[in-house]
Scaffold this motif. Structure first.
Motif, PDB file in Angstrom:
ATOM      1  N   ASN A   1      -3.986  12.250  13.229  1.00  0.00           N
ATOM      2  CA  ASN A   1      -3.308  12.251  11.933  1.00  0.00           C
ATOM      3  C   ASN A   1      -4.038  11.396  10.906  1.00  0.00           C
ATOM      4  O   ASN A   1      -4.135  11.765   9.727  1.00  0.00           O
ATOM      5  CB  ASN A   1      -1.876  11.758  12.096  1.00  0.00           C
ATOM      6  N   ARG A   2      -4.546  10.252  11.338  1.00  0.00           N
ATOM      7  CA  ARG A   2      -5.280   9.387  10.402  1.00  0.00           C
ATOM      8  C   ARG A   2      -6.524  10.090   9.868  1.00  0.00           C
ATOM      9  O   ARG A   2      -6.777  10.109   8.654  1.00  0.00           O
ATOM     10  CB  ARG A   2      -5.673   8.074  11.088  1.00  0.00           C
ATOM     11  N   VAL A   3      -7.310  10.641  10.777  1.00  0.00           N
ATOM     12  CA  VAL A   3      -8.532  11.332  10.368  1.00  0.00           C
ATOM     13  C   VAL A   3      -8.193  12.520   9.475  1.00  0.00           C
ATOM     14  O   VAL A   3      -8.870  12.781   8.467  1.00  0.00           O
ATOM     15  CB  VAL A   3      -9.339  11.782  11.598  1.00  0.00           C
ATOM     16  N   GLY A   4      -7.129  13.223   9.813  1.00  0.00           N
ATOM     17  CA  GLY A   4      -6.718  14.369   9.002  1.00  0.00           C
ATOM     18  C   GLY A   4      -6.331  13.972   7.591  1.00  0.00           C
ATOM     19  O   GLY A   4      -6.639  14.691   6.627  1.00  0.00           O
TER      20      GLY A   4
ATOM     21  N   PRO B   1       3.334  10.157  12.535  1.00  0.00           N
ATOM     22  CA  PRO B   1       2.901   9.299  13.649  1.00  0.00           C
ATOM     23  C   PRO B   1       1.497   8.751  13.423  1.00  0.00           C
ATOM     24  O   PRO B   1       0.599   9.461  12.957  1.00  0.00           O
ATOM     25  CB  PRO B   1       2.945  10.248  14.854  1.00  0.00           C
ATOM     26  N   ASN B   2       1.308   7.478  13.747  1.00  0.00           N
ATOM     27  CA  ASN B   2       0.036   6.793  13.515  1.00  0.00           C
ATOM     28  C   ASN B   2      -0.930   7.091  14.669  1.00  0.00           C
ATOM     29  O   ASN B   2      -1.245   6.221  15.481  1.00  0.00           O
ATOM     30  CB  ASN B   2       0.275   5.295  13.366  1.00  0.00           C
TER      31      ASN B   2
ATOM     32  N   THR C   1     -12.126   3.984  14.210  1.00  0.00           N
ATOM     33  CA  THR C   1     -12.018   2.543  13.931  1.00  0.00           C
ATOM     34  C   THR C   1     -10.582   2.181  13.550  1.00  0.00           C
ATOM     35  O   THR C   1     -10.337   1.198  12.881  1.00  0.00           O
ATOM     36  CB  THR C   1     -13.025   2.102  12.856  1.00  0.00           C
ATOM     37  N   HIS C   2      -9.626   3.043  13.922  1.00  0.00           N
ATOM     38  CA  HIS C   2      -8.189   2.845  13.678  1.00  0.00           C
ATOM     39  C   HIS C   2      -7.835   2.830  12.202  1.00  0.00           C
ATOM     40  O   HIS C   2      -6.758   2.362  11.828  1.00  0.00           O
ATOM     41  CB  HIS C   2      -7.701   1.561  14.362  1.00  0.00           C
ATOM     42  N   ILE C   3      -8.711   3.367  11.359  1.00  0.00           N
ATOM     43  CA  ILE C   3      -8.427   3.400   9.915  1.00  0.00           C
ATOM     44  C   ILE C   3      -8.601   4.798   9.324  1.00  0.00           C
ATOM     45  O   ILE C   3      -8.500   4.982   8.120  1.00  0.00           O
ATOM     46  CB  ILE C   3      -9.324   2.401   9.149  1.00  0.00           C
TER      47      ILE C   3
ATOM     48  N   TRP D   1       0.843  -1.196   0.000  1.00  0.00           N
ATOM     49  CA  TRP D   1       0.000   0.000   0.000  1.00  0.00           C
ATOM     50  C   TRP D   1       0.878   1.246   0.000  1.00  0.00           C
ATOM     51  O   TRP D   1       1.903   1.285   0.699  1.00  0.00           O
ATOM     52  CB  TRP D   1      -0.877   0.054   1.248  1.00  0.00           C
ATOM     53  N   PRO D   2       0.494   2.290  -0.727  1.00  0.00           N
ATOM     54  CA  PRO D   2       1.191   3.566  -0.606  1.00  0.00           C
ATOM     55  C   PRO D   2       0.755   4.304   0.662  1.00  0.00           C
ATOM     56  O   PRO D   2      -0.283   4.000   1.246  1.00  0.00           O
ATOM     57  CB  PRO D   2       0.769   4.325  -1.862  1.00  0.00           C
ATOM     58  N   ASP D   3       1.548   5.262   1.063  1.00  0.00           N
ATOM     59  CA  ASP D   3       1.310   6.011   2.297  1.00  0.00           C
ATOM     60  C   ASP D   3       0.123   6.965   2.140  1.00  0.00           C
ATOM     61  O   ASP D   3       0.130   7.823   1.253  1.00  0.00           O
ATOM     62  CB  ASP D   3       2.568   6.816   2.648  1.00  0.00           C
ATOM     63  N   PRO D   4      -0.892   6.859   2.976  1.00  0.00           N
ATOM     64  CA  PRO D   4      -2.058   7.754   2.873  1.00  0.00           C
ATOM     65  C   PRO D   4      -1.740   9.223   3.161  1.00  0.00           C
ATOM     66  O   PRO D   4      -2.558  10.084   2.874  1.00  0.00           O
ATOM     67  CB  PRO D   4      -3.032   7.204   3.933  1.00  0.00           C
ATOM     68  N   PHE D   5      -0.558   9.494   3.729  1.00  0.00           N
ATOM     69  CA  PHE D   5      -0.179  10.882   3.990  1.00  0.00           C
ATOM     70  C   PHE D   5       0.441  11.553   2.761  1.00  0.00           C
ATOM     71  O   PHE D   5       0.610  12.770   2.745  1.00  0.00           O
ATOM     72  CB  PHE D   5       0.830  10.947   5.138  1.00  0.00           C
ATOM     73  N   SER D   6       0.770  10.778   1.740  1.00  0.00           N
ATOM     74  CA  SER D   6       1.497  11.310   0.593  1.00  0.00           C
ATOM     75  C   SER D   6       0.583  12.092  -0.343  1.00  0.00           C
ATOM     76  O   SER D   6      -0.403  11.558  -0.871  1.00  0.00           O
ATOM     77  CB  SER D   6       2.151  10.166  -0.189  1.00  0.00           C
TER      78      SER D   6
END
Length: 416
Positions: free
Chosen positions: A264-267, A259-260, A302-304, A214-219
């Motif tokens: 950050n995930r929601v953002g 950082p996970n 939901t940690h995703i 998977w590619p990085d969702p922050f990219s």
């Protein structure tokens, strides 16, 4: 939908040319009505170029922008694009509730599967089609002009020869056409560009249970690639762009560029969807995303990265995947979900509405039309599928979508 355009009569109650030489920028005003009831449509979207406004409680709007047409859409209605004119009649939008089946990356290109799906549509209540534009393994099904799609090998196989022609053909049949784009599960992109790939703690490329990276969702490079594909689809005439796997992997193992944390995930997820919404404004297209069923119930992400309140701010339609087989922990009062398909769908939609305060028309669930894989391996056939459909209809959602990975349909559907 092109066969709905005859219902449109565009009002231009106010025309103020701001640039008399080029006549590019102007102010327009008008009224948007429901074509069936003739009542004003409040909060309808009106777009002109990159400008978008909402109608007031009387269905009225004023928009200042530049472009060669107005785009108008409203929840629960077919969208329309209309040329600019001085006609003073109200704009009317036809009510339309999608009832969809899904064709995969290969399904849309397989003549027998495609014809079988169109036969189901001709015989039953189905009036919409979800088509893979970028599939679960990262392949792009149509001939894209985006260099990165070719560079990473996502175009080695294309199953749609003429995507604009396909949409035109489906519109001519009166269908609402949805383009599905798998976002952050993209093995070709992550493999071709390991600098974008998720890593293990040891620094090697991480792979999921299917052996895919998977590619990085922050990219933002990953963001832009998928949004570019969505823009191509919008230009081809799709009524709706639907992002799937717009989430972090459901695993604690990968290491990310940031950082996970939940924030950050929601953002990242909300940021991607917000940027997509902004880029898609000129095309008057609906924006949707496929969402884990438990997101309706969980107060965290939901940690995703999928958090209900944040998703509701950037999407037109929230497409919860309410497959009973996916609720391995059940829901309150129903620990064996495959025995209660109606309750799983209805109670999950009601919970999502309760927590978000959104109208029912903002939801369109995915329903299970495949064999159970988590409990007793039962087949979901007529009774189980019909129970889910009736739950969605009772709730008042913006229709529903049936998922079958083999693209085989017919059970549980009503004849025309």
């Amino acid at each position: 939908m092109k066969n709905i355009k005859s219902l449109v009569s565009l009002p231009i109650l106010l025309w103020v040319v701001l640039n008399p030489v080029s006549a590019i920028a102007a102010v327009y005003a008008g009224t948007v009505l429901d074509a069936k009831t003739r009542k004003p449509l409040e909060n309808a979207f009106v777009t002109l170029g990159t400008t978008v406004v909402r109608t007031d409680f009387k269905g009225k709007f004023i928009i200042n922008g530049s472009g060669d047409k107005l785009g108008i859409r409203a929840y629960g209605h077919a969208r329309v694009d209309a040329p600019l004119s001085h006609d003073s009649a109200p704009i009317t939008l036809a009510p339309f509730i999608p009832k969809a089946i899904y064709l995969s990356f290969y399904g849309i290109g397989d003549k027998s599967l495609r014809h079988a799906a169109l036969d189901v549509i001709q015989r039953t209540e189905v009036n919409a089609l979800v088509i893979d534009l970028k599939g679960d393994r990262g392949g792009v099904s149509f001939k894209s002009s985006i260099p990165l799609a070719t560079q990473i090998g996502a175009q080695k196989i294309t199953t749609i020869k003429d995507v604009s022609g396909l949409v035109t053909e489906l519109h001519a049949k009166g269908l609402y056409v949805i383009g599905r784009i798998v976002v952050f599960k993209d093995n070709p992109l992550a493999s071709a560009h390991p600098e974008l790939a998720l890593k293990t703690k040891g620094g090697v490329t991480w792979k999921d249970r299917e052996g895919l990276s998977w590619p990085d969702p922050f990219s933002t490079t990953v963001w832009n690639y998928n949004i570019d594909l969505a823009v191509e689809a919008a230009r081809a005439g799709f009524d709706e762009i639907q992002f799937d796997y717009v989430r972090f992997p459901d695993s604690p193992e990968p290491v990310y560029s940031k950082p996970n944390t939940e924030e950050n995930r929601v953002g990242a997820i909300s940021g991607f969807l917000g940027e997509a919404r902004k880029r898609l404004i000129p095309y008057n297209v609906f924006l949707a995303a496929d969402i884990f069923g438990y997101v309706a119930w969980n107060t965290d992400d939901t940690h995703i990265g999928q958090k209900l309140q944040n998703l509701s701010e950037v999407l037109d339609y929230l497409c919860f995947m309410l497959y009973p087989s996916g609720f391995k922990f059940g829901i309150p009062g129903y620990l064996n979900p495959v025995q209660h398909p109606r309750e799983i769908v209805l109670l999950s939609l009601e919970k999502a509405q309760q927590r978000s305060s959104l109208p029912a028309i903002r939801f369109r669930p995915w329903l299970q039309a495949f064999r159970d894989y988590a409990f007793d391996r039962r087949w979901f056939k007529n009774d189980q599928i019909r129970a889910q459909i009736e739950a969605s209809d009772h709730f008042g959602s913006d229709g529903w979508m049936l998922w079958n990975p083999h693209n085989l349909y017919g059970d549980g559907l009503r004849s025309k």
